[in-house]
Design a protein around this motif. Structure first.
Motif, mmCIF file in Angstrom:
data_model
loop_
_atom_site.group_PDB
_atom_site.id
_atom_site.type_symbol
_atom_site.label_atom_id
_atom_site.label_comp_id
_atom_site.label_asym_id
_atom_site.label_seq_id
_atom_site.Cartn_x
_atom_site.Cartn_y
_atom_site.Cartn_z
ATOM 1 N N THR B 31 -8.258 -9.107 88.974
ATOM 2 C CA THR B 31 -9.741 -9.711 89.002
ATOM 3 C C THR B 31 -10.433 -8.899 90.058
ATOM 4 O O THR B 31 -9.320 -8.012 91.113
ATOM 5 N N TYR B 33 -14.354 -7.932 92.124
ATOM 6 C CA TYR B 33 -15.445 -8.393 92.285
ATOM 7 C C TYR B 33 -16.339 -7.046 93.785
ATOM 8 O O TYR B 33 -15.659 -6.325 93.632
ATOM 9 N N THR B 98 -7.686 -14.935 89.418
ATOM 10 C CA THR B 98 -8.792 -15.329 90.233
ATOM 11 C C THR B 98 -8.020 -17.002 90.661
ATOM 12 O O THR B 98 -6.878 -17.290 91.264
ATOM 13 N N SER B 99 -8.647 -17.575 92.138
ATOM 14 C CA SER B 99 -8.825 -18.075 92.968
ATOM 15 C C SER B 99 -7.392 -17.722 94.506
ATOM 16 O O SER B 99 -7.335 -18.932 94.963
ATOM 17 N N LEU B 100 -7.459 -16.341 94.572
ATOM 18 C CA LEU B 100 -6.367 -15.868 95.431
ATOM 19 C C LEU B 100 -6.989 -15.096 96.484
ATOM 20 O O LEU B 100 -8.469 -15.126 95.643
ATOM 21 N N GLU B 101 -6.274 -14.737 97.149
ATOM 22 C CA GLU B 101 -7.330 -14.182 98.067
ATOM 23 C C GLU B 101 -7.700 -12.640 97.302
ATOM 24 O O GLU B 101 -6.905 -11.794 97.079
ATOM 25 N N GLN B 102 -8.970 -13.134 98.138
ATOM 26 C CA GLN B 102 -9.492 -11.175 98.181
ATOM 27 C C GLN B 102 -9.101 -10.509 99.433
ATOM 28 O O GLN B 102 -9.761 -10.285 99.759
ATOM 29 N N PHE B 104 -10.869 -6.959 99.943
ATOM 30 C CA PHE B 104 -12.324 -6.045 100.116
ATOM 31 C C PHE B 104 -12.043 -4.534 100.463
ATOM 32 O O PHE B 104 -11.059 -3.796 100.941
ATOM 33 N N GLY B 105 -13.071 -3.221 100.260
ATOM 34 C CA GLY B 105 -12.854 -2.306 100.804
ATOM 35 C C GLY B 105 -13.368 -2.142 101.435
ATOM 36 O O GLY B 105 -14.376 -3.188 101.719
#
Lengths: 112, 113
Positions: B31, B33, B98-102, B104-105
């Protein structure tokens, strides 16, 4: 998405515990409570999340009210590196479209 | 483990020009974003991919913004033509599913003059 309310800013002293509150009175039964933080000039980073029970990890603790309409992120011993914007976010379970909806968060200031 | 990579880190362009941002997610993350963060605000989701398919682009201004993730790994976000109000930090995030921790860059800071 259900909305969260956080204080704009909070101040604390180094090496003291910090309690960051979040209100989410319209939370639904399938909403998880997530916390992310954003240090200056960096992307957000995951801190912790929970559904009903209190949660602990190496970074923080999450205390969730019995009615789930509020929660508190607890930093047990704040350091200068914890100065950041902290975001409380509700996230529906079940997969699919699950982008995070960020509010303005709480700007945490740590005094040496 | 390498984090989410983004480039360039900074970009300055004039209004009506075009610009593209690149994101390389964490290996194995399905996933991806893209978020836009205007100064003083929290990030706002623009688009979500699951592998190479779009899951949510409801907040993407499709008259000027486009994004792709052709092979289900790297992604590009394009703005054409840019407006002054597009000045922001563009953040890419990825998660295992999906639904898991994201994760970030560091973001790309865009200034439109």
């Amino acid at each position: 998405d259900a909305k969260t309310t956080q204080p704009n800013s909070m101040e604390s002293n180094e090496e003291e515990p910090v309690h960051l509150p979040c209100n989410h009175s319209t939370i639904s039964g399938t909403d998880y409570i997530h916390w992310y933080r954003q240090l200056p000039s960096q992307g957000p980073e995951y801190v912790i999340h929970g559904l009903t029970s209190n949660v602990n990890n190496r970074m923080a603790s999450l205390a969730i009210a019995e009615d789930r309409k509020s929660s508190t992120l607890i930093l047990h011993r704040a350091t200068l590196r914890d100065a950041a914007v902290y975001y409380c976010i509700l996230r529906r379970s079940g997969g699919g479209a699950d982008g995070l909806t960020f509010g303005k968060g709480t700007h945490l200031i740590i005094q040496p | 483990e390498a984090g989410v990579a983004q480039s360039p880190r900074y970009k300055i362009i004039e209004k009506r020009q075009s610009v593209a941002f690149w994101c390389n997610p964490i290996s194995g993350h399905a996933t991806l974003y893209w978020y836009q963060q205007i100064l003083g605000q929290g990030p706002k989701l623009l688009i979500q991919f699951q592998n190479n398919g779009v899951v949510d682009d409801s907040q993407l201004p499709k008259d000027r913004f486009s994004a792709e993730r052709l092979k289900g790994v790297d992604s590009t976000l394009k703005i054409q033509p840019a407006k002054l109000e597009d000045s922001a930090v563009y953040l890419c995030a990825s998660s295992l599913d999906t639904s898991l921790e994201q994760y970030f860059g560091p973001g790309t800071r865009l200034t439109v003059t």
